[in-house]
Scaffold this active site. Sequence first.
Site, PDB file in Angstrom:
ATOM      1  N   ILE A   8       4.699   1.093  -1.465  1.00 33.07           N
ATOM      2  CA  ILE A   8       4.131   2.256  -2.132  1.00 33.07           C
ATOM      3  C   ILE A   8       3.330   3.053  -1.122  1.00 33.07           C
ATOM      4  O   ILE A   8       2.474   2.506  -0.419  1.00 33.07           O
ATOM      5  CB  ILE A   8       3.212   1.835  -3.297  1.00 33.07           C
ATOM      6  N   THR A  34       0.381   1.255   1.323  1.00 32.43           N
ATOM      7  CA  THR A  34       0.165   2.044   2.538  1.00 32.43           C
ATOM      8  C   THR A  34      -0.664   3.288   2.237  1.00 32.43           C
ATOM      9  O   THR A  34      -0.665   3.817   1.131  1.00 32.43           O
ATOM     10  CB  THR A  34       1.503   2.489   3.165  1.00 32.43           C
ATOM     11  N   LYS A  40      -9.214   2.875   3.459  1.00 33.87           N
ATOM     12  CA  LYS A  40      -9.369   3.500   2.143  1.00 33.87           C
ATOM     13  C   LYS A  40      -8.678   2.709   1.038  1.00 33.87           C
ATOM     14  O   LYS A  40      -8.617   3.156  -0.117  1.00 33.87           O
ATOM     15  CB  LYS A  40      -8.829   4.928   2.179  1.00 33.87           C
ATOM     16  N   ASP A  56       1.108   7.186   7.814  1.00 35.42           N
ATOM     17  CA  ASP A  56       1.092   8.618   7.595  1.00 35.42           C
ATOM     18  C   ASP A  56       2.547   9.043   7.465  1.00 35.42           C
ATOM     19  O   ASP A  56       3.332   8.882   8.405  1.00 35.42           O
ATOM     20  CB  ASP A  56       0.422   9.326   8.775  1.00 35.42           C
ATOM     21  N   TYR A 148       1.588  24.192  -4.220  1.00 37.23           N
ATOM     22  CA  TYR A 148       1.664  22.771  -4.552  1.00 37.23           C
ATOM     23  C   TYR A 148       2.820  22.506  -5.513  1.00 37.23           C
ATOM     24  O   TYR A 148       3.624  21.586  -5.311  1.00 37.23           O
ATOM     25  CB  TYR A 148       0.350  22.307  -5.174  1.00 37.23           C
ATOM     26  N   LYS A 152       6.227  20.037  -5.142  1.00 33.95           N
ATOM     27  CA  LYS A 152       6.548  18.908  -6.023  1.00 33.95           C
ATOM     28  C   LYS A 152       7.905  19.095  -6.700  1.00 33.95           C
ATOM     29  O   LYS A 152       8.651  18.127  -6.888  1.00 33.95           O
ATOM     30  CB  LYS A 152       5.447  18.729  -7.062  1.00 33.95           C
TER      31      LYS A 152
END
Length: 275
Positions: A8, A34, A40, A56, A148, A152
């Site tokens: 994921i 990941t 984080k 990344d 955005y 998507k």
Amino acid sequence: MPQQSVLITGCSDDGIGYGLALTFQQRGYLVFATTRDAKKMSKLQDLPNVTLLALDVTEPSQIAAAAKVVSNQTGGTLDYLINNAGRNHFMPILDEDLNATRAIFETNVWGPVAVTQAFAPLLIKAKGNIVFITSISGYVNVPWMGSYAASKRSIEIIAETLRLELGPFNVGVLSIVTGAVKTQGQTYFGDFKLPSDSLYHSIEDTIAARAQGNDGTTRMNLMTYCDQVVTKITKGATGKFWCGDSAGAVKFGSSYLPTSIMDRGLVKGTGLDKM
């Protein structure tokens, strides 16, 4: 049966990727979680059957390194790949910094494509499934979210095409058309500012408030969303699954209502109705 595996992307604490990773882990899967900065993912650290990887999705070397780790640990297979990593974004179209929007597309579109290409051999060997976390924003014309939303919907079109192209290899492809979900995504725009020459300065506070999640929208509990999504994924669903608050309404409205009715509803409260 051997333990099934899932990778994921975008698993920072309290986000959708985190919730999906935790749900898969609780259901007994081998989880590769990941994000760009592994620090984080503190809430996933030390959980059994969870491997944390720095990834990344715009960096080819990191994608290749992650694929090698997964292949070594699973014997060259991967049952589920979940392309979740993405960047949210708010800005009027006329105020866009085009370099910034190109970066959005690198993360939200070409990054998932690159990850999918790298893991395809493992998924084909497993006859696995690829999942893309998309958005209801791709089906409605929400002011300030055009770039955005375009990113998507773009990755969803790619996913739907990939679903056909991978059919001969017995790999399923599923898009999760995601509505409003309670995550940390609403905290990223505390310093939102318009350019000094923006045509929309008179409503800057309204735009900033919407970017920060203060738009009156109800949001589905994160773990409720993840439980429904993981159930759908592990049942082998393909095509599209709409989930999250407002997902059903947008699915209906974008399919059956006149554009004029949708537009009136979408403009309300954005500041444009006050201009």
